[in-house]
Design an enzyme around this catalytic site. Sequence first.
Site, PDB file in Angstrom:
ATOM      1  CE1 TYR A 129      54.311  38.448  22.560  1.00 12.19           C
ATOM      2  CE2 TYR A 129      52.221  38.341  24.043  1.00 12.19           C
ATOM      3  CZ  TYR A 129      53.590  39.114  23.716  1.00 12.19           C
ATOM      4  OH  TYR A 129      53.733  40.243  23.995  1.00 12.19           O
ATOM      5  CG  ASP A 155      55.509  44.712  20.064  1.00 14.67           C
ATOM      6  OD1 ASP A 155      55.374  43.753  20.688  1.00 14.67           O
ATOM      7  OD2 ASP A 155      54.695  45.855  20.043  1.00 14.67           O
ATOM      8  CG  HIS A 190      55.925  45.038  24.020  1.00 17.44           C
ATOM      9  ND1 HIS A 190      55.066  44.157  23.138  1.00 17.44           N
ATOM     10  CD2 HIS A 190      56.132  44.377  24.994  1.00 17.44           C
ATOM     11  CE1 HIS A 190      54.722  43.150  23.826  1.00 17.44           C
ATOM     12  NE2 HIS A 190      55.419  43.446  25.055  1.00 17.44           N
TER      13      HIS A 190
END
Length: 515
Positions: A248, A277, A387
């Site tokens: 991330y 996502d 997700h």
Amino acid sequence: MAKTFTYDEVKQHNSPESCWVILYGNVWDVTKFLPDHPGGSKIILQLAGADATEEYDPIHPPGTLEDSLPAEARLGKIDESTLPKEEKSPAQDQGSVPNKQVQQVVQQQDDWDPDTVEECLNLDDLEHLATKKINRKAWGYYYSASDNLYSKSYNGSVYNKILLRPRIFVDCTHCDTSTTLLGNKVNVPFYIAPAAMARLGNPAGEAGMAHAAAKFGGMQLISANASQTPEQIVANSPPGQVFGWQLYVQQDRAKSEAMLARINAIPQIKFICLTLDAPVPGKREHDERQKNVGSNLPVRSSVQSGSASSTSPAPDSASSRSESAQGGVGKALFAGTAPDLTWRDTLPWLAKHTSLPIILKGLQTHEDAHLASLQTPQIKGIILSNHGGRALDTAPPALHTLLEIRKYCPEVLTKIEVWVDGGIKRGTDIVKALALGAKGVGLGRAPLFALGAGGEAGVERMFEILKAETETAMRLLGCERIEQLGPRHVNTRALEQEIYDGEAGLEGAVLRSKL
């Protein structure tokens, strides 16, 4: 001799001027650390003067505390006899089950109620068993999805709209489930997807998952929010076990760059999974409801703070940081996540900091799949994913996107590897995805619930069940090897009417990606 404090003494220090917390039986003065906490001071202050171990432990890898605080910050021991009573699991405390969904899960199989992982016959059994054993906070985080849970529910049920086409008079004596993922040999075509906070459900954590996966030659994609360090998770892994690491990208790029340098030095990690996502958290109501359960509240985000049920200014504004509304466990994991990633800027930046293969997670349209296929050789693959239904409710399941690709840009399937995740519950689900062109199939909630059901043994049972089911389906289809599966083995007519039917828009997508 270390001083001993009562709980009443500690809970008086609950302000920015004097902030104490209890962690692992020790009392810590974290007042000076408040401004330096990566997630902001608000998270710590919400647990000031209390035992924060339950909130801290599943999120922070071992050793984090000692690395972050000086020795003198440890003030002494807590008299454990003065602590409040421990929170109970849903099965232990039915009178305070947080909502009707838990009761439905616990009671859904009156005629079959497994008490051990050995008695579990399928993944639903493992989830059922875990629901009886894990605490409410863990259940809320694992079970939750956005809004009305439509995407989460449909992720699983969509597989039932595809029918298999068995063949007869085919020798099905032998069955080989091995394949390769990004050129790495694995013994099963399914893998552990990057699901956070495994130790919230069982102390074995992600390392326990890794040990279980190793016994089946399975791959594990390590979550960026794992509750153990990457080094701890891959420790003692056998030669050839394959790991990936989820990225991330952080608003503070230096933090991501430092982590990439660390990952580059771990030889067991073969690729980077850039997750796209969930640039902002979805509205996970089951998770948020847990904020009112018990005396210790779940951790919350300070950067993307508060509840998804309330509006707020820009996430990096001062008023947003001071906003008092509370959010769920999942909300805390998005603190500092960058929402400004683009095709034009992010991939060149990433190329400067790692030479590992990149796989992009969270593609939900054929246009984005086409764009990804133009980024080779840096991009080696994509994961079709919504997700787990935890970001945008009513977003399409991976199978929809896979069929879109087959319809509008089938060349993607030959240029890069395409993996899918979301809603996998059966070996037949895995086989259907593989027959339609997926190279690998990810499982997120399933290994978390399996871990909650029985620790490492629970995850082993999950692998055992899915491998056996996959082999059975392959044999009945007349396929000895994974590469023999193809579109002729499935009937998708019932699902095709739901697939996007507009313009392909590939040229326009390319132009927009360069702006």
